[in-house]
Design a protein around this motif. Structure first.
Motif, PDB file in Angstrom:
ATOM      1  N   THR A  48       0.901  -1.239   0.033  1.00 54.01           N
ATOM      2  CA  THR A  48       0.075  -0.004  -0.158  1.00 54.01           C
ATOM      3  C   THR A  48       0.872   1.244   0.061  1.00 54.01           C
ATOM      4  OG1 THR A  48      -1.180  -1.031   1.444  1.00 54.01           O
ATOM      5  CG2 THR A  48      -1.814   0.943   0.906  1.00 54.01           C
ATOM      6  N   THR A  49       1.973   1.189   0.738  1.00 53.68           N
ATOM      7  CA  THR A  49       2.796   2.671   0.726  1.00 53.68           C
ATOM      8  C   THR A  49       3.708   2.735  -0.370  1.00 53.68           C
ATOM      9  OG1 THR A  49       4.266   1.025   2.060  1.00 53.68           O
ATOM     10  CG2 THR A  49       2.715   2.432   3.497  1.00 53.68           C
ATOM     11  N   ARG A  50       3.682   1.634  -1.283  1.00 56.30           N
ATOM     12  CA  ARG A  50       4.635   1.801  -2.369  1.00 56.30           C
ATOM     13  C   ARG A  50       3.636   1.953  -3.804  1.00 56.30           C
ATOM     14  NH1 ARG A  50       7.636   3.083   0.498  1.00 56.30           N
ATOM     15  NH2 ARG A  50       9.480   2.083   1.393  1.00 56.30           N
ATOM     16  N   ALA A  51       2.567   2.588  -3.728  1.00 54.32           N
ATOM     17  CA  ALA A  51       1.777   2.896  -5.050  1.00 54.32           C
ATOM     18  C   ALA A  51       2.734   3.520  -5.912  1.00 54.32           C
ATOM     19  CB  ALA A  51       0.699   3.957  -4.511  1.00 54.32           C
ATOM     20  N   GLY A  52       2.527   2.692  -7.338  1.00 53.57           N
ATOM     21  CA  GLY A  52       3.298   3.065  -8.184  1.00 53.57           C
ATOM     22  C   GLY A  52       4.532   2.243  -8.687  1.00 53.57           C
ATOM     23  N   LEU A  53       4.626   1.271  -7.719  1.00 54.62           N
ATOM     24  CA  LEU A  53       5.760   0.407  -7.790  1.00 54.62           C
ATOM     25  C   LEU A  53       5.747  -0.381  -9.235  1.00 54.62           C
ATOM     26  CD1 LEU A  53       8.697  -0.769  -6.533  1.00 54.62           C
ATOM     27  CD2 LEU A  53       7.098  -1.900  -5.137  1.00 54.62           C
ATOM     28  N   ALA A  54       4.602  -1.227  -9.246  1.00 56.29           N
ATOM     29  CA  ALA A  54       4.440  -2.105 -10.311  1.00 56.29           C
ATOM     30  C   ALA A  54       4.549  -1.355 -11.755  1.00 56.29           C
ATOM     31  CB  ALA A  54       2.845  -2.787 -10.277  1.00 56.29           C
ATOM     32  N   SER A  55       3.926  -0.232 -11.664  1.00 58.67           N
ATOM     33  CA  SER A  55       3.904   0.662 -12.985  1.00 58.67           C
ATOM     34  C   SER A  55       5.425   0.861 -13.459  1.00 58.67           C
ATOM     35  CB  SER A  55       3.031   1.631 -12.712  1.00 58.67           C
ATOM     36  OG  SER A  55       3.158   2.540 -13.740  1.00 58.67           O
ATOM     37  N   LEU A  56       6.169   1.372 -12.079  1.00 59.45           N
ATOM     38  CA  LEU A  56       7.497   1.894 -12.463  1.00 59.45           C
ATOM     39  C   LEU A  56       8.426   0.547 -12.957  1.00 59.45           C
ATOM     40  CD1 LEU A  56       9.534   4.228 -12.427  1.00 59.45           C
ATOM     41  CD2 LEU A  56       9.758   3.919  -9.994  1.00 59.45           C
ATOM     42  N   THR A  57       8.141  -0.484 -12.171  1.00 56.97           N
ATOM     43  CA  THR A  57       9.038  -1.480 -12.715  1.00 56.97           C
ATOM     44  C   THR A  57       8.811  -2.057 -13.859  1.00 56.97           C
ATOM     45  OG1 THR A  57       8.565  -2.269 -10.329  1.00 56.97           O
ATOM     46  CG2 THR A  57       9.525  -4.006 -11.980  1.00 56.97           C
ATOM     47  N   GLY A  58       7.509  -2.093 -14.304  1.00 54.40           N
ATOM     48  CA  GLY A  58       7.250  -2.481 -15.759  1.00 54.40           C
ATOM     49  C   GLY A  58       7.882  -1.609 -16.584  1.00 54.40           C
ATOM     50  N   ASP A  59       7.739  -0.268 -16.443  1.00 56.03           N
ATOM     51  CA  ASP A  59       8.503   0.609 -17.368  1.00 56.03           C
ATOM     52  C   ASP A  59       9.973   0.676 -17.430  1.00 56.03           C
ATOM     53  OD1 ASP A  59       5.977   1.708 -18.336  1.00 56.03           O
ATOM     54  OD2 ASP A  59       6.299   3.559 -17.535  1.00 56.03           O
ATOM     55  N   LEU A  60      10.617   0.136 -16.554  1.00 60.33           N
ATOM     56  CA  LEU A  60      11.970  -0.134 -16.383  1.00 60.33           C
ATOM     57  C   LEU A  60      12.520  -1.304 -17.028  1.00 60.33           C
ATOM     58  CD1 LEU A  60      12.624   1.520 -12.794  1.00 60.33           C
ATOM     59  CD2 LEU A  60      13.780   1.907 -14.754  1.00 60.33           C
ATOM     60  N   LEU A  61      11.861  -2.329 -17.247  1.00 60.93           N
ATOM     61  CA  LEU A  61      12.124  -3.486 -17.923  1.00 60.93           C
ATOM     62  C   LEU A  61      12.874  -3.081 -19.179  1.00 60.93           C
ATOM     63  CD1 LEU A  61       9.110  -5.946 -17.588  1.00 60.93           C
ATOM     64  CD2 LEU A  61      10.987  -5.836 -16.044  1.00 60.93           C
ATOM     65  N   GLU A  62      12.631  -2.031 -19.822  1.00 59.27           N
ATOM     66  CA  GLU A  62      13.227  -1.823 -21.251  1.00 59.27           C
ATOM     67  C   GLU A  62      14.201  -0.901 -20.978  1.00 59.27           C
ATOM     68  OE1 GLU A  62      11.119   0.114 -24.374  1.00 59.27           O
ATOM     69  OE2 GLU A  62       9.310   0.308 -22.903  1.00 59.27           O
ATOM     70  N   SER A  63      14.898  -0.750 -19.657  1.00 55.36           N
ATOM     71  CA  SER A  63      15.635   0.153 -19.375  1.00 55.36           C
ATOM     72  C   SER A  63      17.192  -0.451 -19.319  1.00 55.36           C
ATOM     73  CB  SER A  63      15.423   1.028 -18.380  1.00 55.36           C
ATOM     74  OG  SER A  63      14.505   2.299 -18.360  1.00 55.36           O
ATOM     75  N   GLY A  64      17.173  -1.587 -19.840  1.00 57.27           N
ATOM     76  CA  GLY A  64      18.379  -2.252 -19.603  1.00 57.27           C
ATOM     77  C   GLY A  64      18.242  -3.727 -18.919  1.00 57.27           C
ATOM     78  N   ALA A  65      18.998  -4.745 -19.577  1.00 53.99           N
ATOM     79  CA  ALA A  65      18.600  -6.000 -19.312  1.00 53.99           C
ATOM     80  C   ALA A  65      19.747  -6.732 -19.723  1.00 53.99           C
ATOM     81  CB  ALA A  65      17.358  -6.747 -20.031  1.00 53.99           C
ATOM     82  N   ALA A  66      20.244  -7.742 -19.047  1.00 56.26           N
ATOM     83  CA  ALA A  66      21.296  -8.604 -19.158  1.00 56.26           C
ATOM     84  C   ALA A  66      22.315  -8.144 -19.756  1.00 56.26           C
ATOM     85  CB  ALA A  66      21.004  -9.842 -20.157  1.00 56.26           C
ATOM     86  N   GLY A  67      22.954  -6.987 -19.048  1.00 55.93           N
ATOM     87  CA  GLY A  67      24.039  -6.235 -19.586  1.00 55.93           C
ATOM     88  C   GLY A  67      23.983  -5.299 -20.430  1.00 55.93           C
ATOM     89  N   SER A  68      22.748  -5.471 -21.423  1.00 58.69           N
ATOM     90  CA  SER A  68      22.602  -4.401 -22.542  1.00 58.69           C
ATOM     91  C   SER A  68      21.848  -2.993 -21.918  1.00 58.69           C
ATOM     92  CB  SER A  68      21.538  -4.988 -23.584  1.00 58.69           C
ATOM     93  OG  SER A  68      22.225  -6.094 -24.138  1.00 58.69           O
ATOM     94  N   ALA A  69      22.321  -2.046 -22.546  1.00 59.49           N
ATOM     95  CA  ALA A  69      21.780  -0.704 -21.993  1.00 59.49           C
ATOM     96  C   ALA A  69      20.554  -0.456 -22.693  1.00 59.49           C
ATOM     97  CB  ALA A  69      22.583   0.477 -22.488  1.00 59.49           C
TER      98      ALA A  69
END
Lengths: 463, 427
Positions: free
Chosen positions: A68-89
Motif C-alpha cells: 500500500t505504501t508503495r503505490a506506483g511500484l508495479a508501474s515503475l517496474t514495468g516501465d523499467l524493464l526496457e531500460s537495460g537487461a542482461a548487461g545491455s543498455a
C-alpha cells in the motif's frame, strides 16, 4: 483499369433496408498448447494473412501486488524493464529492436505486467531473446530508475492538470475504500513515487516475476515449429515466486455522495458516476455485457441516445464495468457543458433506475446481443487482437473453448437475465458522483437533485 | 506488397475500388468525399465537420438515428471523420451485412436533404460545440493545432483555420447551409467508394451499381477558396507564447514542407521518424534519455495536399527545466540532422515505417481507407502497393538536405506553452 458502366443492372428498392445475406461462419483461430520445461503455459494461434506475428508475455505482477505504501511500484517496474537487461543498455535494446522494425510494448496494469513484440514474421523471432531478457534479467540501472521516477512524477502532474484523468483518479478514490488498491492511482502519487528505490523495484521483480506467474501467447502467420523456436529463450528460466495474495475489494461507503472537484472557469464538467463492479471471471459475464450494452456500451445505448442525441448535453457518454481479477469499478463517464451539469446527472440516474425497473424490450435485447456478438470477430483481424484474447485466457483462467463459444453465449442471453443482473450489479443508491468542474456554477443544481451530501474540493489541494 | 485492386467508375462519376480478402467473414465499406475544412467559406469554419454529423441523422428512407442503429444491430462498427482535405465515412460489418451498408451509404449520398430538420441541426450543433469544449477548450494544450495552423498558413490559405471551427461560426450555421453544402460537395463525382474484405466480386459490383448507379452526378465542384499556392517555407520566423492551465511547459516547432504527394514529402516523413519515432530516435535519445530535458518528444509530417503540408515537432519539458534550455537543445538536434543523418538511421526509420504499414493493413477498414485516400488524392489506388518503394529509394543525403533546407529557425513557427503563474496568495 477504368471501365465506365453504362446501365444500372436493376432498380434499387430503397424504401426498406435489405435483409442480411447468408451468414458466413466465423471461427476463432485454432489454439495450440506448446510446452516449456519450466511449466510456463504457451498458447499459439496461427493467423494467416500478412506476414505479421505478435509474441506476448504476461506476468501476474501488477498494481495489486505492491505494498500500500508503495503505490506506483508495479508501474515503475514495468516501465523499467526496457531500460537495460542482461548487461545491455536500454538504448541498445531499443536500437536492436527498431533495426528489426519490431515494435515493443511494455506496460503494467492492476493485474499484470505485459511485454509484447509485433513485427514481420522473419524478424520477431530475433527479438524474442531480448524479450526474454527483459523479463528474466532486467538490470534496473540507477540512472534510469532516477529518470523514470521523475518522468512518472511529471506524468502525475500532467494528469492533475487534465480534467479527464483527474476525474478518473478521484472516482477511484471515492468508489473504493482506502484499503482497496483500486482507490489509489495505478501510477502512484507525487508522495509515493519519489520514495521508490532501486531496491524496492528489484525486490518487487524478485518476488513476482517467475515462470509460475507467467504465460506466453503467440499469434501470427507462422507455423508451430517457428513458434516453438521463439519460446526457447524462456526455457531456462527457473526462479520461483511466492503465491499471489488475492485482494479484497471494499467500497468506500454505501451512502450515495457527490464530490465536486472545483476547477473555476471550466467550460465543461467531467462527470463520473460509479460504484464497485464485478470481477472478470464471473458467471454472469455475458448477461452483464449485454445489459451494459443497452445501458451505455454502444452508440445507440440508452445513455448516449438521451444525453447526446436527445439533449445535446455532450459529445458522448458511455458506461463500462472494468473487470479485473477482483471487482473493478462500474463507471458512467461523460463530459457535459457546464450549464447542463445537473440535468445530465439527473438523466444518468434516470437511466440507471429505468434499466432496473423494467425489462429491456425484445428489440433492444436482440440488437444488443447481435452487436456484441458481431463486433467480436472484428477485434480478431490483427495478430495483437488475437494475442490479447489468448492472454485473457491465461490471466483469467478461462476454459479452452471459451472464445469459440463466446458469440453463442452472447446470443443466448435472455431479457429476464438482463433485468436480474441490472438489479444485482447496478447500485445507483450507493454510487459516488464525482464531478470536475466549476463548483460555483454547478453546486446549486447538484444539491437540488438531493442525491446525497455534496462535498467541494479545491483541485489544487488534492494530494 | 500486393493488395488486390479492382477499379471501375460509374457513369455518374463515382469511383469504386474493390479489394478482396476472404480470410475472415468481415467487410469494410469506406467512402471519401473530396471536401474538408479547406472548402469552408468565410464565417462558416467548422461547417464541414458539423455537416459530417448531419450525415448520421437519417436520410429519406432511413429514420433519424437509424443509420447507426442498423450498423450496430448487424454487429458492425462505424464512424466518420473530417479533416483539412476530406471527409470519410466508414463501417466494418460481418460479410453478410454488405448490402445493408451500401444501401445506407447510398441513401445519404442520394437522399439526405428530405430528412434534414432545424431540430436535428440544433441538436448536432450542440453536440459539436461540446466536442470542441472537450477536445480543445477543456484540455491542456487543447488548442495547439488551431494556433499552429493559424501561424503556419496565411489568413487567405484554407488551412489557416481549424477543422473544429469557432463557436461563433458554428452558431451561425443554418439549414440553408446544409442544403447548399450537400448539393455542392456530396455528389458521386466528388466521392470514392471502397469495399474491402469478404465479398464475391460480381455480386458486390452488381449491388454497387444498383444502389449508387442512379444517383445523379452533381455540378462541378468549385475550386478551394483562398490562395492555395503558397511557398513551402515561411518567409520569416514566428514566435508565440501562451500562458495556460498546463502542468509542464511545452514547445511546438512547426515548418511548412512540400505537400503530400510532392517531391520532398517522403524525406520529410522520414526525417520526422529519425527525430522522434521510437526510443532510438534522435530527440528521444538525446533530450529524454541522456539530457533529461524533456518528458516526451513527438515529430509528425502531416500528409495534407493543398499547397503546402507541415512538419511539427513538440517537446514537453521535465518539471524544473526551463523551456528555453529545451528549445535550444531541440534546435541543436534539428541542425545536426541536416549535417549528420546516417544511412543506418534512415534504414532503421524506413524499416519501422514498413512494419507499421503492414501491421496496420491487417485490418480491412484500414486497407479500405488507404485505398480511398490514394484514389481521392492521386487517382492511383495502386499507390497502396508502391508507396513504400519511394521510401526504400530515399538516400541519407536527401534526408540531410531536407533537414538543412526546411527545418531552420529562419522559417519556423515556435509556439510555447507555459504554466500559468498563480497569483500570490491564491490556492
Amino acid at each position: 483499369m477504368n471501365v465506365p458502366v453504362e446501365q444500372p443492372v436493376s432498380r434499387a428498392v430503397r424504401t426498406e433496408p435489405p435483409g442480411p445475406g447468408p451468414v458466413r461462419p466465423f471461427a476463432f483461430p485454432l489454439i495450440e498448447h506448446l510446452a516449456l520445461p519450466n511449466g510456463i503455459p504457451v498458447l499459439f494461434a496461427r493467423v494467416d494473412g500478412l506476414p505479421v506475428v505478435t509474441l506476448s508475455a504476461v506476468i501476474r505482477a501488477g498494481g495489486v501486488d505492491e505494498p500500500t505504501t508503495r503505490a506506483g511500484l508495479a508501474s515503475l517496474t514495468g516501465d523499467l524493464l526496457e531500460s537495460g537487461a542482461a548487461g545491455s543498455a536500454g538504448s541498445d535494446i531499443a536500437d536492436a529492436l527498431e533495426r528489426l522494425g519490431v515494435q515493443l510494448a511494455v506496460g503494467s496494469s492492476w493485474d499484470f505486467c505485459h511485454a509484447e513484440l509485433t513485427g514481420l514474421t522473419g524478424r520477431v523471432p530475433r527479438g524474442s531473446e531480448i524479450l526474454a531478457d527483459l523479463i528474466r534479467a532486467p538490470d534496473f540501472p540507477e540512472p534510469e530508475v532516477e529518470r523514470l521516477r521523475s518522468e512518472h512524477v511529471a506524468h502525475v502532474l500532467q494528469g492533475r492538470a487534465d480534467p479527464r484523468s483527474l476525474a478518473n483518479e478521484m472516482a477511484g478514490r471515492y468508489i473504493f475504500s482506502s484499503s482497496t488498491p483500486f482507490s489509489r492511482p495505478l501510477g502512484g502519487t507525487t508522495e509515493t513515487i519519489p520514495s521508490l528505490t532501486r531496491e524496492d523495484i528489484a525486490s518487487f521483480h524478485r518476488a513476482n516475476f517467475a515462470p509460475a506467474r507467467t504465460g506466453i501467447v503467440i499469434a501470427g502467420a507462422i507455423g508451430r515449429e517457428e513458434a516453438e523456436q521463439m519460446i526457447q529463450p524462456f526455457a531456462e528460466w527457473s526462479v520461483t515466486a511466492g503465491e499471489r495474495t488475492e485482494i479484497t475489494v471494499q467500497p468506500r461507503s454505501r451512502e450515495r455522495q457527490v464530490v465536486i472537484v472545483d476547477r473555476p472557469g471550466s467550460v465543461q464538467s467531467e462527470v463520473r458516476v460509479g460504484h464497485v463492479g464485478v470481477p472478470r471471471a464471473h458467471p454472469d459475464y455475458f448477461p452483464i455485457l449485454v445489459m451494459n450494452t443497452v445501458l451505455g456500451g454502444a452508440f445507440t445505448s440508452r445513455l448516449n441516445m438521451s444525453l447526446r442525441e436527445r439533449h445535446g448535453f455532450t459529445y458522448g457518454v458511455s458506461s463500462a464495468f472494468s473487470m479485473r481479477r477482483a471487482a473493478g469499478p462500474f463507471l458512467v463517464a461523460t463530459a457535459v457543458q457546464t450549464e447542463v451539469t445537473g440535468s445530465a446527472v439527473r438523466e444518468i440516474f434516470r437511466e440507471l433506475a429505468a434499466i432496473r425497473e423494467a425489462p429491456v424490450s425484445d428489440a433492444e435485447l436482440v440488437d444488443a446481443r447481435n452487436y456484441v456478438a458481431g463486433v467480436f470477430p472484428l477485434t480478431l483481424q490483427t495478430t495483437s487482437g488475437v494475442a490479447s484474447r489468448l492472454a485473457e485466457m491465461v490471466l483469467y483462467d478461462l476454459p479452452r473453448d471459451y472464445f469459440e463459444k463466446y458469440p453463442g453465449e452472447v446470443l443466448a442471453v435472455q431479457a429476464d437475465e438482463v433485468e436480474r443482473v441490472a438489479n444485482q450489479y447496478l447500485a445507483p443508491d450507493e454510487a459516488a458522483v464525482v464531478i470536475v468542474g466549476d463548483a460555483a456554477r454547478i453546486r446549486g443544481e447538484l444539491e437540488a437533485l438531493e442525491l446525497g451530501p455534496v462535498e467541494v474540493l479545491d483541485a489544487g489541494s488534492i494530494v | 506488397m500486393a493488395i488486390p485492386i479492382e477499379r471501375f467508375d460509374l457513369a455518374n462519376g463515382l469511383r469504386v475500388i474493390l479489394s478482396q480478402d476472404r480470410r475472415q467473414p468481415v467487410v469494410a465499406v469506406n467512402l471519401w468525399y473530396n471536401v474538408g475544412s479547406r472548402n469552408e467559406r468565410e464565417g462558416r469554419t467548422g461547417f464541414a465537420h458539423l455537416f459530417e454529423h448531419m450525415m448520421f441523422q437519417g436520410s429519406e428512407h432511413v429514420p433519424d438515428t437509424e443509420h447507426i442503429a442498423h450498423i450496430e444491430r448487424v454487429g458492425g462498427s462505424m464512424n466518420g471523420s473530417t479533416w483539412l482535405d476530406r471527409t470519410n465515412y466508414f463501417e466494418t460489418v460481418p460479410a453478410n451485412g454488405l448490402e445493408l451498408a451500401l444501401w445506407l451509404e447510398a441513401d445519404r449520398m442520394g437522399f439526405l436533404l428530405p430528412a434534414m430538420t432545424q431540430e436535428k441541426l440544433d441538436n448536432q450543433r450542440s453536440v459539436v460545440q461540446n466536442e470542441r469544449r472537450w477536445r480543445v477548450d477543456n484540455q491542456p494544450y487543447g488548442d495547439w493545432d488551431e494556433r499552429i495552423q493559424a501561424l503556419v498558413y496565411p489568413p487567405d490559405h484554407p488551412y489557416h483555420h481549424s477543422v473544429i471551427g469557432s463557436m461563433e461560426d458554428l452558431d451561425a450555421a443554418t439549414l440553408d447551409d446544409v442544403r447548399a453544402f450537400f448539393q455542392t460537395f456530396y455528389a458521386p463525382n466528388n466521392a470514392v467508394l471502397t469495399v474491402c474484405g469478404d465479398f464475391e466480386t460480381a455480386g458486390a459490383r452488381e449491388l454497387i451499381e444498383r444502389y449508387f448507379g442512379d444517383i445523379p452526378r452533381g455540378p462541378d465542384v468549385p475550386a478551394v477558396p483562398g490562395r492555395t499556392d503558397i511557398p513551402d517555407r515561411l518567409a520569416e520566423p514566428v514566435r508565440h507564447t501562451v500562458e495556460s492551465d498546463v502542468a509542464l511547459g511545452r514547445a511546438y516547432f512547426a515548418f511548412r514542407i512540400p505537400a503530400y504527394g510532392r517531391d520532398g514529402f517522403v524525406a520529410a516523413d522520414v526525417a520526422a521518424n529519425l527525430l522522434a519515432s521510437g526510443k532510438s530516435s534522435r530527440l528521444y535519445r538525446s533530450l529524454v534519455r541522456e539530457r533529461r530535458l524533456a518528458q516526451s518528444v513527438v515529430a509528425y509530417a502531416f500528409p495534407v495536399v493543398t499547397g503546402a503540408a507541415m512538419l511539427v515537432v513538440w517537446a514537453t519539458a521535465n518539471p524544473g527545466n526551463e523551456l528555453d534550455v529545451l528549445e535550444r537543445a531541440v534546435w541543436e538536434e534539428l541542425e545536426s540532422l541536416g549535417r549528420a543523418a546516417t544511412a543506418e538511421e534512415v534504414e532503421r526509420a524506413v524499416t519501422g515505417i514498413e512494419s507499421r504499414q503492414l501491421i496496420a493493413l491487417q485490418q480491412v477498414g484500414e486497407r479500405a481507407d488507404q485505398l480511398s485516400m490514394f484514389t481521392t488524392f492521386f487517382d492511383e489506388p495502386e499507390r497502396i502497393n508502391t508507396e513504400l518503394d519511394a521510401y526504400r529509394e530515399l538516400t541519407p543525403e536527401q534526408v540531410r538536405r531536407f533537414a538543412a533546407e526546411y527545418l531552420r529557425p529562419e522559417s519556423a513557427v515556435v509556439l510555447s506553452y507555459l504554466p500559468q503563474k498563480k497569483e500570490p496568495g491564491a490556492a
